[in-house]
Design a protein around this motif. Structure first.
Motif, short mmCIF file in Angstrom:
data_model
loop_
_atom_site.label_atom_id
_atom_site.label_comp_id
_atom_site.label_asym_id
_atom_site.label_seq_id
_atom_site.Cartn_x
_atom_site.Cartn_y
_atom_site.Cartn_z
N TYR A 127 0.77 -1.25 0.00
CA TYR A 127 0.00 0.00 0.00
C TYR A 127 0.80 1.30 0.00
CZ TYR A 127 -2.09 4.05 1.94
OH TYR A 127 -2.38 5.34 2.17
N ALA A 129 -12.95 14.66 12.47
CA ALA A 129 -12.70 13.72 13.54
C ALA A 129 -14.01 13.26 14.19
CB ALA A 129 -11.81 14.35 14.60
N PHE A 165 -19.26 9.75 8.60
CA PHE A 165 -19.28 9.45 7.16
C PHE A 165 -20.55 8.70 6.76
CE2 PHE A 165 -14.96 9.80 8.62
CZ PHE A 165 -14.45 10.73 7.77
N TRP A 168 -9.23 10.14 1.76
CA TRP A 168 -9.48 9.30 2.94
C TRP A 168 -8.22 9.08 3.75
CZ3 TRP A 168 -6.37 5.17 2.31
CH2 TRP A 168 -6.04 4.83 0.99
N ALA A 221 -5.13 10.64 8.42
CA ALA A 221 -4.41 10.51 9.68
C ALA A 221 -3.47 11.69 9.92
CB ALA A 221 -3.59 9.22 9.67
N ALA A 222 -3.37 12.09 11.19
CA ALA A 222 -2.51 13.21 11.54
C ALA A 222 -1.98 12.99 12.94
CB ALA A 222 -3.26 14.53 11.47
N LEU A 223 -0.95 13.75 13.29
CA LEU A 223 -0.33 13.57 14.60
C LEU A 223 -0.97 14.46 15.65
CD1 LEU A 223 3.37 13.40 13.44
CD2 LEU A 223 1.82 11.53 13.91
N ARG A 274 -4.71 17.07 16.57
CA ARG A 274 -6.12 17.17 16.23
C ARG A 274 -6.46 18.45 15.48
NH1 ARG A 274 -10.01 14.95 19.80
NH2 ARG A 274 -10.61 17.05 20.37
N SER A 312 -13.16 7.61 14.50
CA SER A 312 -13.66 8.92 14.90
C SER A 312 -13.93 8.99 16.39
CB SER A 312 -14.95 9.23 14.14
OG SER A 312 -14.64 9.49 12.80
N THR A 332 -10.83 9.48 18.32
CA THR A 332 -10.21 10.77 18.08
C THR A 332 -10.96 11.90 18.77
OG1 THR A 332 -9.75 9.84 15.93
CG2 THR A 332 -9.22 12.13 16.22
N ALA A 343 -0.83 9.63 17.50
CA ALA A 343 -1.34 9.75 16.13
C ALA A 343 -2.84 9.47 16.14
CB ALA A 343 -0.64 8.76 15.21
N TYR A 344 -3.56 10.23 15.31
CA TYR A 344 -5.00 10.07 15.21
C TYR A 344 -5.35 9.58 13.81
CZ TYR A 344 -5.02 13.18 19.25
OH TYR A 344 -4.79 13.74 20.45
N ILE A 345 -6.28 8.64 13.73
CA ILE A 345 -6.75 8.16 12.43
C ILE A 345 -8.26 8.31 12.40
CG2 ILE A 345 -6.76 6.27 10.79
CD1 ILE A 345 -4.43 5.08 12.36
N PRO A 346 -8.82 9.39 11.83
CA PRO A 346 -10.27 9.49 11.76
C PRO A 346 -10.84 8.59 10.68
CG PRO A 346 -9.27 11.40 10.77
CD PRO A 346 -8.16 10.56 11.28
N GLY A 347 -12.12 8.36 10.76
CA GLY A 347 -12.79 7.45 9.84
C GLY A 347 -13.79 6.65 10.63
N CYS A 348 -14.86 6.20 9.97
CA CYS A 348 -15.88 5.52 10.76
C CYS A 348 -16.40 4.31 10.02
CB CYS A 348 -17.02 6.45 11.11
SG CYS A 348 -18.17 5.75 12.28
N ARG A 372 -10.42 2.92 6.64
CA ARG A 372 -10.07 1.77 5.79
C ARG A 372 -8.76 1.17 6.31
NH1 ARG A 372 -9.15 3.12 -0.10
NH2 ARG A 372 -9.98 1.04 -0.38
N ALA A 404 -6.04 3.31 5.42
CA ALA A 404 -5.93 4.51 6.24
C ALA A 404 -5.21 4.21 7.54
CB ALA A 404 -7.32 5.08 6.51
N ILE A 436 -2.90 1.86 7.93
CA ILE A 436 -1.49 1.74 7.57
C ILE A 436 -0.89 3.14 7.40
CG2 ILE A 436 0.11 0.92 5.82
CD1 ILE A 436 -1.77 -1.33 5.27
N ASP A 437 -1.66 4.03 6.77
CA ASP A 437 -1.20 5.41 6.57
C ASP A 437 -0.88 6.07 7.91
OD1 ASP A 437 -0.82 7.84 5.12
OD2 ASP A 437 -2.77 8.49 5.88
N GLY A 438 -1.78 5.86 8.90
CA GLY A 438 -1.55 6.45 10.21
C GLY A 438 -0.31 5.89 10.87
N LYS A 487 2.72 7.33 9.23
CA LYS A 487 2.95 8.71 9.65
C LYS A 487 3.57 8.76 11.04
CE LYS A 487 -0.22 11.27 6.78
NZ LYS A 487 -1.63 11.52 6.54
#
Lengths: 140, 153, 307
Positions: free
Chosen positions: A23, A79, A83, A103, A106-108, A110, B101, B104, B127-132, B135, B138, B140-142, B145
């Protein structure tokens, strides 16, 4: 026999290429119907506030600056968003939508999760108002 | 001369440490009141299709072995002390990733009578990974990061 | 010169640094093979090294209610026992650095010391999970120890020696695998039980008892236990390859035979799900009976043929 079937499966997978998606190094396009970050087109908005009303998690807030001049700002907290696309369903003027490619949120911290949508000068007004509360609010 | 030597030694040690930590983050998963949506997605991330072992992530059972605490869900009153204890049982250095979410910000559960709030109100989050739910990509992305932020330090 | 030789033997080759590196490499091969069996990419080549280095840099928590001397000392005892065995087995096709008549039994018992110190470390901590893990480790040790030992003694009987080097040279001309297939299978599966690999990983089942005996270990202790397990794996594979697979004469022999054995181990790991502890014990009871039956056949029928 079940044992034999598993054995065949194992032997076959020894010579097969891995199914893993690499990925972060190779990105595939997300499906079109994926519900990602909310999008807002302020041109058509009438400020009815139905999106605001029906949001189950209070993720969006429609801030009215001047209703006659159609100056609205949409504060969106991704946050808190679930969705569910209820706001998109509710909007009769099709100014709300869900992007399918935004999509990777992600962030470190808020801070980047709160986004203001709208015309640039309106957003500026609102951000300044939040920064210095009760300075330029209209007298009521 | 002696001082500079020790400094280079310290720098080498620090870089080895960073290398080891960014390449082998062992994870533990804690559900502090989630609806199980994010948990399912975390399990999907561990499957052969996404295979987190590429980055050295292994799901551990014991908090004593783990480096990364993956939290899902808002913190309920019942699980607040358990979450705190799990976090305190982990040996330093330790990192927390809030997935979903609710973790977070509290999400739809914010304001319920049994809910304290988001993870950050109980333990510090890296680290925060929003989404509900987010995926698997996402998530993995978090994680990536978070590891990149460790590398920069 | 007289002193330098043993020091090199203990610290660098064959015990010490060399066997640690080989152990980590074999650990990676094992994980990569299991990943390939599951159709995924698997860890990168430096993964076990990164794990161990990271664990050494981590804080070590000594929990309340433990004897700190045992808590710190038992992992070192385990690693020391595992490293000592490397002196007696024919690593990389060379003869063991030291040998004396009866070193096969010493090696088998030193390998048991690794498991014993793991169980003691589990029962030393106050956590209930590590206590259950220690109980299971000991139960499994008692159940696989007898068949594993009997299976390794089969070649010894045929070779008329208890010395690993003698059996190795004897096995170079006779493939004992062909005459004692049951013993080979049971030795291989016994090694899996010793290493607590997946079908027999009830002692560290992470879905039931967190991490078994190692639940309260963090940082350095955990790293040393992992190194001990890795060394144990290499030594066990070498032992089985030397006794059953036609002996080990040169490095190519060593790597080819042990890696083929490792392929089988990885296949069995991905083929089976975890046995419950009483299923494990039941399995090993049959295994012991099978080895004994093979012994009877060897003694009664094939004394002339097999030797």
């Amino acid at each position: 026999m079940k044992f034999g079937a598993m054995l065949g499966d194992i032997t076959r997978s020894l010579f097969r290429k891995p199914f893993t998606e690499k990925y972060p190094f190779e990105k595939h396009a997300a499906p079109d119907r994926l519900r990602g970050q909310l999008t807002y087109h302020p041109e058509k908005c009438t400020g009815c506030g139905l999106c605001n009303k029906d949001c189950p998690s209070d993720a969006i807030e429609l801030i009215t600056i001047d209703k006659k001049a159609k100056r609205f700002v949409l504060r969106y907290d991704m946050a808190r968003c679930t969705f569910c696309a209820q706001c998109v369903q509710n909007c009769r003027f099709e100014c709300l939508g869900m992007s399918h490619d935004q999509w990777e949120l992600a962030a470190l911290t808020r801070e980047p999760f709160t986004v203001y949508y709208g015309k640039d000068e309106d957003v500026q007004t609102i951000v300044e108002r939040f920064a210095h509360p009760k300075t330029d609010e209209p007298a009521q | 001369m002696a001082l500079s030597l020790t400094e280079t030694w310290q720098n080498t040690l620090a870089s080895i440490k960073t290398w080891a930590f960014t390449n082998s983050p062992w994870a533990i998963h804690y559900n502090s009141g989630s609806c199980n949506g994010c948990d399912i997605e975390i399990l999907a991330t561990l499957t052969p299709r996404y295979d987190l072992e590429r980055f050295g992530v292994i799901l551990q059972g014991s908090p004593r072995h783990a480096d990364v605490l993956i939290c899902t869900g808002p913190v309920t009153l019942q699980s607040r002390d358990r979450l705190k204890r799990t976090y305190e049982q982990m040996p330093d250095p330790k990192f927390v990733v809030a997935v979903g979410s609710c973790a977070t910000s509290g999400g739809v559960f914010l304001g319920c009578y049994g809910v304290v709030g988001h993870i950050d109100e109980v333990i510090p989050v890296n680290a925060y990974i929003p989404g509900c739910p987010p995926r698997p990509e996402a998530i993995i992305d978090g994680v990536v990061k978070l590891l990149q932020s460790l590398q920069k330090k | 010169m007289n002193i330098l030789g043993p020091i090199i033997n203990v610290l660098f080759f064959p015990a010490g640094l060399f066997v640690l590196i080989i152990g980590l490499a074999y650990l990676w091969v094992d994980r990569k093979l299991v990943a390939q069996f599951q159709n995924r990419i698997g860890p990168r080549w430096f993964q076990p090294l990164a794990d161990v280095v990271k664990l050494f840099f981590k804080e070590e928590v000594v929990p309340d209610g433990v004897d700190a001397r045992f808590f710190v000392g038992l992992p070192i005892l385990a690693l020391a026992a595992a490293l000592t065995t490397a002196l007696y087995v024919p690593l990389v096709g060379l003869q063991g650095a030291y040998n004396f008549p009866g070193d096969l039994i010493v090696v088998v018992y030193l390998l048991s010391v690794v498991t014993m110190s793991l169980a003691l470390a589990g029962s030393n901590t106050a956590s209930r999970f590590s206590l259950i893990g220690a109980t299971r480790t000991l139960t499994q040790l008692f159940s696989y120890e007898a068949p594993f030992l009997l299976a390794l003694l089969g070649p010894a009987i045929v070779a008329h020696s208890w010395q690993i080097n003698t059996i190795n040279t004897y096995a170079g001309t006779h493939w004992i695998l062909l005459t004692q297939p049951i013993g080979f299978v049971i030795a291989l599966v016994g090694l899996m039980g010793k290493l607590e690999l997946p079908p027999f990983d009830a002692p560290e089942a992470e879905t039931e008892i967190v991490a078994g005996a190692m639940t309260d270990y963090s940082g350095r202790g955990l790293a040393i236990f992992q190194l001990a397990k890795a060394v144990e794996m290499v030594v066990g594979l070498t032992l089985i390859a030397a006794l059953y697979l036609g002996g080990i004469g040169n490095p190519i022999d060593f790597f080819a035979k042990t890696l083929i054995l490792l392929l089988f181990l990885a296949g069995l790991q991905s083929l089976f799900t975890r046995f419950r502890i009483e299923q494990t014990v039941k399995w090993w009871r049959y295994a012991a009976l099978l080895v004994l039956a093979q012994w009877v056949i060897m003694v009664v029928l094939g004394q002339g043929v097999l030797s």
